[in-house]
Design a protein around this motif. Structure first.
Motif, PDB file in Angstrom:
ATOM      1  N   VAL A  34      30.203  38.907  33.618  1.00  0.00           N
ATOM      2  CA  VAL A  34      30.262  40.356  33.512  1.00  0.00           C
ATOM      3  C   VAL A  34      30.536  41.018  34.857  1.00  0.00           C
ATOM      4  CG1 VAL A  34      27.855  40.941  33.977  1.00  0.00           C
ATOM      5  CG2 VAL A  34      29.129  42.265  32.268  1.00  0.00           C
ATOM      6  N   ASN A  35      30.516  40.236  35.952  1.00  0.00           N
ATOM      7  CA  ASN A  35      30.581  40.861  37.278  1.00  0.00           C
ATOM      8  C   ASN A  35      32.000  41.067  37.794  1.00  0.00           C
ATOM      9  OD1 ASN A  35      31.023  38.034  37.694  1.00  0.00           O
ATOM     10  ND2 ASN A  35      30.586  38.333  39.862  1.00  0.00           N
ATOM     11  N   ASN A  36      33.014  40.785  36.982  1.00  0.00           N
ATOM     12  CA  ASN A  36      34.370  40.979  37.482  1.00  0.00           C
ATOM     13  C   ASN A  36      35.315  41.345  36.338  1.00  0.00           C
ATOM     14  OD1 ASN A  36      34.890  38.602  36.082  1.00  0.00           O
ATOM     15  ND2 ASN A  36      34.751  37.326  37.911  1.00  0.00           N
ATOM     16  N   VAL A  37      36.539  41.684  36.708  1.00  0.00           N
ATOM     17  CA  VAL A  37      37.570  42.011  35.726  1.00  0.00           C
ATOM     18  C   VAL A  37      38.408  40.757  35.486  1.00  0.00           C
ATOM     19  CG1 VAL A  37      39.563  43.475  35.234  1.00  0.00           C
ATOM     20  CG2 VAL A  37      37.628  44.393  36.535  1.00  0.00           C
ATOM     21  N   PRO A  38      38.579  40.321  34.238  1.00  0.00           N
ATOM     22  CA  PRO A  38      39.332  39.086  33.988  1.00  0.00           C
ATOM     23  C   PRO A  38      40.817  39.254  34.302  1.00  0.00           C
ATOM     24  CG  PRO A  38      38.864  40.204  31.917  1.00  0.00           C
ATOM     25  CD  PRO A  38      38.120  40.956  32.980  1.00  0.00           C
ATOM     26  N   HIS A  39      41.417  38.232  34.909  1.00  0.00           N
ATOM     27  CA  HIS A  39      42.863  38.243  35.116  1.00  0.00           C
ATOM     28  C   HIS A  39      43.543  37.491  33.975  1.00  0.00           C
ATOM     29  CE1 HIS A  39      42.609  34.101  36.522  1.00  0.00           C
ATOM     30  NE2 HIS A  39      41.807  34.437  37.516  1.00  0.00           N
ATOM     31  N   LEU A  40      44.866  37.416  34.020  1.00  0.00           N
ATOM     32  CA  LEU A  40      45.619  36.807  32.924  1.00  0.00           C
ATOM     33  C   LEU A  40      45.213  35.363  32.688  1.00  0.00           C
ATOM     34  CD1 LEU A  40      49.239  38.142  33.612  1.00  0.00           C
ATOM     35  CD2 LEU A  40      47.486  39.119  32.112  1.00  0.00           C
ATOM     36  N   GLY A  41      44.908  34.626  33.757  1.00  0.00           N
ATOM     37  CA  GLY A  41      44.484  33.233  33.600  1.00  0.00           C
ATOM     38  C   GLY A  41      43.164  33.120  32.869  1.00  0.00           C
ATOM     39  N   ASN A  42      42.216  34.026  33.182  1.00  0.00           N
ATOM     40  CA  ASN A  42      40.949  34.043  32.448  1.00  0.00           C
ATOM     41  C   ASN A  42      41.180  34.330  30.977  1.00  0.00           C
ATOM     42  OD1 ASN A  42      39.679  35.927  35.227  1.00  0.00           O
ATOM     43  ND2 ASN A  42      39.478  33.729  34.923  1.00  0.00           N
ATOM     44  N   GLU A  95      52.750  33.352  39.816  1.00  0.00           N
ATOM     45  CA  GLU A  95      53.957  33.087  40.591  1.00  0.00           C
ATOM     46  C   GLU A  95      53.767  31.792  41.383  1.00  0.00           C
ATOM     47  OE1 GLU A  95      56.928  34.837  40.739  1.00  0.00           O
ATOM     48  OE2 GLU A  95      56.397  36.436  39.345  1.00  0.00           O
ATOM     49  N   ASP A  96      53.756  31.848  42.713  1.00  0.00           N
ATOM     50  CA  ASP A  96      53.638  30.629  43.520  1.00  0.00           C
ATOM     51  C   ASP A  96      52.234  30.438  44.091  1.00  0.00           C
ATOM     52  OD1 ASP A  96      56.330  29.991  43.156  1.00  0.00           O
ATOM     53  OD2 ASP A  96      56.922  31.304  44.810  1.00  0.00           O
ATOM     54  N   GLY A  97      51.270  31.238  43.647  1.00  0.00           N
ATOM     55  CA  GLY A  97      49.931  31.133  44.209  1.00  0.00           C
ATOM     56  C   GLY A  97      48.863  31.365  43.165  1.00  0.00           C
ATOM     57  N   LYS A  98      47.742  31.932  43.597  1.00  0.00           N
ATOM     58  CA  LYS A  98      46.618  32.162  42.710  1.00  0.00           C
ATOM     59  C   LYS A  98      46.352  33.652  42.563  1.00  0.00           C
ATOM     60  CE  LYS A  98      44.228  27.811  43.746  1.00  0.00           C
ATOM     61  NZ  LYS A  98      42.962  27.193  44.228  1.00  0.00           N
ATOM     62  N   PHE A  99      45.683  34.005  41.467  1.00  0.00           N
ATOM     63  CA  PHE A  99      45.229  35.367  41.289  1.00  0.00           C
ATOM     64  C   PHE A  99      44.159  35.678  42.339  1.00  0.00           C
ATOM     65  CE2 PHE A  99      46.881  34.175  37.190  1.00  0.00           C
ATOM     66  CZ  PHE A  99      47.453  35.338  36.678  1.00  0.00           C
ATOM     67  N   SER A 100      44.179  36.887  42.891  1.00  0.00           N
ATOM     68  CA  SER A 100      43.157  37.288  43.855  1.00  0.00           C
ATOM     69  C   SER A 100      42.952  38.786  43.764  1.00  0.00           C
ATOM     70  CB  SER A 100      43.575  36.902  45.281  1.00  0.00           C
ATOM     71  OG  SER A 100      42.668  37.467  46.220  1.00  0.00           O
ATOM     72  N   LYS A 101      41.787  39.196  43.290  1.00  0.00           N
ATOM     73  CA  LYS A 101      41.477  40.622  43.191  1.00  0.00           C
ATOM     74  C   LYS A 101      41.384  41.244  44.578  1.00  0.00           C
ATOM     75  CE  LYS A 101      40.164  44.087  40.420  1.00  0.00           C
ATOM     76  NZ  LYS A 101      40.972  44.587  39.301  1.00  0.00           N
ATOM     77  N   SER A 102      40.755  40.525  45.500  1.00  0.00           N
ATOM     78  CA  SER A 102      40.542  41.089  46.833  1.00  0.00           C
ATOM     79  C   SER A 102      41.865  41.304  47.573  1.00  0.00           C
ATOM     80  CB  SER A 102      39.628  40.181  47.653  1.00  0.00           C
ATOM     81  OG  SER A 102      40.209  38.903  47.819  1.00  0.00           O
ATOM     82  N   VAL A 130      48.086  40.048  38.010  1.00  0.00           N
ATOM     83  CA  VAL A 130      47.794  41.080  37.018  1.00  0.00           C
ATOM     84  C   VAL A 130      46.412  40.819  36.429  1.00  0.00           C
ATOM     85  CG1 VAL A 130      48.546  42.165  34.869  1.00  0.00           C
ATOM     86  CG2 VAL A 130      50.243  41.267  36.481  1.00  0.00           C
ATOM     87  N   PHE A 131      45.559  41.819  36.484  1.00  0.00           N
ATOM     88  CA  PHE A 131      44.233  41.739  35.890  1.00  0.00           C
ATOM     89  C   PHE A 131      44.230  42.544  34.598  1.00  0.00           C
ATOM     90  CE2 PHE A 131      43.683  40.122  40.003  1.00  0.00           C
ATOM     91  CZ  PHE A 131      42.524  39.351  40.007  1.00  0.00           C
ATOM     92  N   GLY A 132      43.253  42.227  33.744  1.00  0.00           N
ATOM     93  CA  GLY A 132      43.277  42.763  32.389  1.00  0.00           C
ATOM     94  C   GLY A 132      43.357  44.260  32.305  1.00  0.00           C
ATOM     95  N   ASP A 133      42.691  44.960  33.230  1.00  0.00           N
ATOM     96  CA  ASP A 133      42.702  46.418  33.164  1.00  0.00           C
ATOM     97  C   ASP A 133      43.993  47.008  33.703  1.00  0.00           C
ATOM     98  OD1 ASP A 133      42.163  45.556  35.720  1.00  0.00           O
ATOM     99  OD2 ASP A 133      40.641  47.073  36.144  1.00  0.00           O
ATOM    100  N   MET A 134      44.871  46.186  34.257  1.00  0.00           N
ATOM    101  CA  MET A 134      46.144  46.671  34.788  1.00  0.00           C
ATOM    102  C   MET A 134      47.305  46.441  33.823  1.00  0.00           C
ATOM    103  SD  MET A 134      45.779  44.932  38.547  1.00  0.00           S
ATOM    104  CE  MET A 134      44.399  45.254  39.641  1.00  0.00           C
ATOM    105  N   ALA A 135      47.160  45.487  32.904  1.00  0.00           N
ATOM    106  CA  ALA A 135      48.283  45.092  32.056  1.00  0.00           C
ATOM    107  C   ALA A 135      48.824  46.267  31.249  1.00  0.00           C
ATOM    108  CB  ALA A 135      47.858  43.966  31.116  1.00  0.00           C
ATOM    109  N   LYS A 136      47.901  47.104  30.735  1.00  0.00           N
ATOM    110  CA  LYS A 136      48.361  48.198  29.877  1.00  0.00           C
ATOM    111  C   LYS A 136      49.088  49.283  30.660  1.00  0.00           C
ATOM    112  CE  LYS A 136      43.817  50.513  29.895  1.00  0.00           C
ATOM    113  NZ  LYS A 136      42.695  50.941  29.037  1.00  0.00           N
ATOM    114  N   ASP A 137      48.968  49.243  32.007  1.00  0.00           N
ATOM    115  CA  ASP A 137      49.634  50.247  32.826  1.00  0.00           C
ATOM    116  C   ASP A 137      51.014  49.802  33.286  1.00  0.00           C
ATOM    117  OD1 ASP A 137      49.722  52.736  34.139  1.00  0.00           O
ATOM    118  OD2 ASP A 137      49.066  51.840  36.033  1.00  0.00           O
ATOM    119  N   THR A 138      51.485  48.652  32.786  1.00  0.00           N
ATOM    120  CA  THR A 138      52.799  48.143  33.200  1.00  0.00           C
ATOM    121  C   THR A 138      53.930  48.663  32.325  1.00  0.00           C
ATOM    122  OG1 THR A 138      52.562  46.192  31.783  1.00  0.00           O
ATOM    123  CG2 THR A 138      51.765  46.008  34.057  1.00  0.00           C
TER     124      THR A 138
END
Length: 896
Positions: free
Chosen positions: A267-275, A582-589, A594-602
């Motif tokens: 619950v402590n973070n926003v899930p990204h596409l991989g999650n 792409e060529d690396g890893k997801f990183s919120k920091s 793309v994280f779940g709360d951003m997908a709908k804004d694309t």
């Protein structure tokens, strides 16, 4: 011992070669055609080893391993990995190539093994050893050689020297040579070909030198064509009646009761596409398929809210743990709602039911002697007057000297850490220097529970569907014996421990969190035990990423086995690999990905996201999200293939036949199309029943391709202008095509539920036809009227994709830099950088965008669409101002 082998069995060579390599005292018995296998669990073509005890082994690799174990050769970790790789990667590729060569007559079929051969070659070259798992042949060498030999025996090995030498040495060994002479007789090769024809058709790719249409044409028999024609004429009556379970969903005697869970997201973070693809979306696709099959299905999930991760996040944000949980539970729920995840219930672990059920399981384990007490060394902060659980400590990594390693794991090198190993540790709460002090904790006695775990695992692996990585990770945990595992932590936020002397502690999250599946179900229905204490009637599917496997395959099952309360344990453990960005890893920091709360804004619809994530689902190995590939798949597979076919089929009905499906007079050629579609439909079922979600999607797209080709060859738009016979032919082609579109409407539902609903609405598909069977039948008969047909997908432009790639490539998490000279434009009464207002406007833009897309998809009148587009543009201008961006809307492309 008696080794039963069917002549022509694809696994015959490996078991015979293994028996001779290990000098096993075994009697080889060739089975007669039609002879039943010695066990009902054994497939007719599979080998079977009957032991002196009466037990039967029928997994070819297990038989091979047994022979070497009998000789006293314990498998090492490397040979076990090779056996897993052979079963999951090499064997499917080899069967594909053999099918292409023996059934279709493609001499270049061995090219399909290029990637697999490259893997063997690189491994041999990198290890510097003569064989796969060391300096002498092992069971892994025999199994891999036997899989490759039928394809490579008559041609030079297309590889470098290490692989050539290995293959030559194995082939020249007495055991392998005599096994090949025994198994690969000319008459056995004929039987081998016949056996391949009876097996499910393997997925073929370009490397095999085969086109999909060629494969289907050569694989179809006259019986297939006749059966498809018969099923078509039976119409909707051939379909089962849709099952609509009452609420709440409870097990029903006599039905297949399927319980589905996806790993509880922190619950402590926003899930990204991989999650999202790793657990909830994969589970949702299978849950939707299960419901279409009329299986009585319950899908539950929720947020994992206890533990150090929540407490540390609360400290970071200056909130209480409860406030953090409430905030991020709502964020997760909104994300999954937008992605159209069809939970029957989405709950959370911070509930009274979680406390009651967790404490009950613990007390049952305690009463049965499966809980130990022990003293451990732990960091203690004198200033905070508390022991520090792992994530409350930071320091220098003892392995790579990273300065900000956590007390449980280093984010730089990835190694697990015991907090007391950190150099220069510091308390995250006050910044002070903690000291090591002894403290007492409770441990789950896994060694004592191992004698219950092992037989349960063996039975589960024999009868259930576990992904290869789940099996391998579990074996690696238990290979060297289990050790007691600490199940308590020095925290305030968690399920209290109901034991004197430990009441100031809480349960460790990985003891407590899986119990959340039970407590979440208990919040859904008071009759939760009918699901969770009913292994005789319930099949349990767990979906997760591979890092969660040991807790679901070892720790949690041990807890339930030790509780002795007839709990439902996992039957099918489905674990994905990792999705990279792409060529690396997801990183919120770092603002990467793309994280779940951003997908709908694309501006990209939720169903397109679902489609692409399931298309690249990391089923057998890590995969990567790519903006360029997303654009390609959207424009080619969705727009030009699937969308184009369904739109054309529906439009022909509207344009040429006044919206009513015309009479149809099917020809033998039409019957062959029905058989092709039926073959893809059956393959779709075979794959999804094994939870091969990504591969099954290919079958859907293949059906659409067949439909497009069918229309293109028959040209109904030309025939409708001809004589009576041509007009009748145009009607037949249109009627068959629109029925294929109706089938696709149901098949895409697990992948794109909104698109499925739109197709069914446009074609007015009867609700009773929204169910899956193994036959393709005429569900839209002559006279059936369709509705308004409109495009389903929009083209993604490269300019849009380039902008998104730049936006999510790093830095979007940082606040925008203020203008250098002039003040930003303002809206009266609105602070331009108000984050709450920006969030509110972002959500309004997304909702209005969805409204516009729905209107366009439903064929609404132009005036209403223009009105809603105007509202959308106004909201976007307001959002741009709030973000200190230019409010100018982008210009469209002018005509030259």
């Amino acid at each position: 011992m008696r080794l039963r082998v069917l002549p022509g069995s694809p696994a015959a060579l490996k078991v015979v070669a293994a028996a001779r390599s290990a000098a096993a005292a075994v009697q080889l018995c060739w089975a007669r055609p039609g002879e039943p296998p010695p066990s009902p669990l054994c497939a007719p073509w599979a080998p079977a080893l009957q032991l002196e005890s009466g037990a039967v082994l029928f997994s070819a690799n297990a038989i091979c391993q047994f022979f070497f174990l009998q000789r006293g050769e314990e498998p090492n970790e490397l040979s076990t990995q090779w056996l897993e790789w052979e079963a999951t990667e090499l064997q499917p590729a080899a069967l594909q190539a053999l099918y292409a060569r023996l059934v279709l007559g493609r001499t270049e079929a061995a090219a399909a093994l290029g990637e697999a051969l490259g893997h063997v070659e690189r491994s041999l070259a990198g290890s510097g050893t003569a064989f796969l798992a060391g300096d002498k042949p092992s069971v892994a060498d025999v199994v891999v050689w036997a899989t490759l030999f039928p394809l490579l025996r008559d041609e030079a090995v297309p590889a470098a020297e290490p692989l050539q030498n290995w293959f030559r040495n194995m082939t020249l060994s007495e055991a392998c040579r005599s096994a090949a002479d025994t198994v690969l007789l000319p008459q056995h090769l004929q039987e081998f070909t016949a056996c391949l024809q009876k097996l499910p058709r393997p997925l073929l790719d370009a490397a095999s030198g085969c086109k999909e249409d060629d494969v289907l044409e050569q694989a179809l028999t006259e019986e297939d064509v006749a059966a498809a024609a018969d099923a078509w004429t039976r119409g909707a009556a051939a379909l089962p009646k849709p099952w609509r379970p009452p609420k709440p969903v409870l097990p029903v005697e006599g039905m297949r009761n399927v319980l589905i869970t996806s790993a509880l997201p922190y619950v402590n973070n926003v899930p990204h596409l991989g999650n999202i693809i790793g657990c909830v979306l994969s589970a949702d696709a299978f849950a939707r398929y299960s419901r279409l099959r009329n299986w009585n299905t319950l899908y539950v999930c929720g947020t994992d809210e206890y533990g150090t991760a929540t407490e540390t996040k609360a400290v970071e944000e200056g909130l209480t743990p409860r406030e953090i949980c409430d905030k991020y539970h709502a964020v997760h729920a909104d994300i999954y709602r937008w992605f159209d995840i069809s939970f029957d219930y989405f709950g959370r672990t911070t509930t009274p039911q979680q406390t009651v059920i967790s404490q009950d399981i613990f007390q049952r384990l305690q009463a049965r002697g499966f809980v130990l007490q022990d003293t451990v060394q732990q960091l203690h902060c004198a200033a905070c007057q508390r022991f520090l659980a792992d994530r409350f400590v930071e320091g220098i990594c003892p392995f790579c000297t990273y300065q900000e390693a956590r007390g449980d794991q280093c984010d730089k090198c990835g190694k697990l850490i015991n907090a007391v190993e950190l150099k220069a540790p510091r308390c995250k709460l006050c910044g002070g220097s903690p000291t090591v002090r002894p403290t007492r904790h409770l441990f789950l006695d896994l060694p004592k529970l191992e004698e219950r775990l092992q037989p349960w695992l063996e039975n589960c692996w024999a009868t259930g569907n576990w992904t290869a990585n789940a099996r391998y990770i579990t074996r690696s945990w238990i290979r060297d014996g289990l050790r007691p595992r600490c199940i308590t932590r020095d925290l305030q936020w968690g399920t209290p421990v109901p034991l004197d002397g430990f009441r100031d502690k809480v349960f460790y999250v990985w003891f407590d969190a899986p119990i959340g599946y039970l407590s979440i179900t208990a919040n859904y229905t008071e009759h939760w035990e009918r699901w969770w204490k009913n292994p005789q009637q319930v099949e349990l599917y767990n979906f997760m990423a591979k890092d969660n496997v040991p807790f679901h395959s070892v720790v949690f099952p041990c807890s339930l086995l030790g509780a002795e309360d007839n709990y439902t344990l996992v039957n099918h453990l489905i674990a994905t690999e990792y999705l990279n960005y792409e060529d690396g890893k997801f990183s919120k920091s770092r603002g990467v990905g793309v994280f779940g709360d951003m997908a709908k804004d694309t501006g990209i619809a939720a169903d397109v996201w679902r489609f692409y994530l399931l298309y690249v689902r990391p089923e057998g190995q890590d995969s990567a999200f790519s903006w360029g590939d997303l654009m390609l798949k959207n424009n080619s597979e969705l727009l030009n293939n699937l969308g184009n076919f369904i739109n054309r089929a529906g439009m022909f009905v509207c344009k040429f036949f006044d919206g009513a499906v015309p009479p149809m007079v099917l020809t033998p050629g039409d019957h062959r199309l029905l058989a092709r579609v039926t073959m893809e439909l059956r393959q779709y079922h075979q794959l999804l029943e094994r939870v091969r979600i990504r591969d099954a999607l290919r079958c859907v797209l293949n059906i659409s391709r067949h439909g497009n080709q069918y229309i293109q060859v028959n040209e109904p738009w030309k025939r409708i202008k001809g004589g009576e016979e041509d007009r009748q032919r145009a009607g037949t082609v249109t009627g068959v095509a629109v029925n294929v579109a109706a089938l696709l409407a149901v098949l895409v539902q697990p992948y794109m539920p909104a698109v499925s609903a739109a197709i069914q609405a446009q074609l007015c598909v009867p609700p009773e036809c929204s169910v899956l069977s193994h036959v393709f039948t005429c569900t839209l008969p002559p006279g059936h009227r369709v509705g308004t047909v409109s495009p389903l997908f929009q083209k993604l432009e490269s300019e849009h994709i380039d902008a998104l790639r730049k936006r999510f490539g790093g830095g979007q998490a940082k606040p925008p830099n203020p203008p250098a000279q002039s003040d930003p434009p303002s809206v009266p009464g609105l602070a331009p950088t108000d984050p709450n207002r920006i969030q509110e406007l972002t959500e309004q833009v997304a909702e209005q965008g969805d409204c516009v897309r729905r209107l366009k998809a439903s064929g609404a009148d132009r005036a209403r669409i223009d009105s809603e587009v105007g509202k959308l543009l106004a909201l976007k201008r307001e959002l741009a101002l709030a973000q200190n961006k230019s409010p100018d809307t982008p210009r469209g492309k002018g005509k030259k």
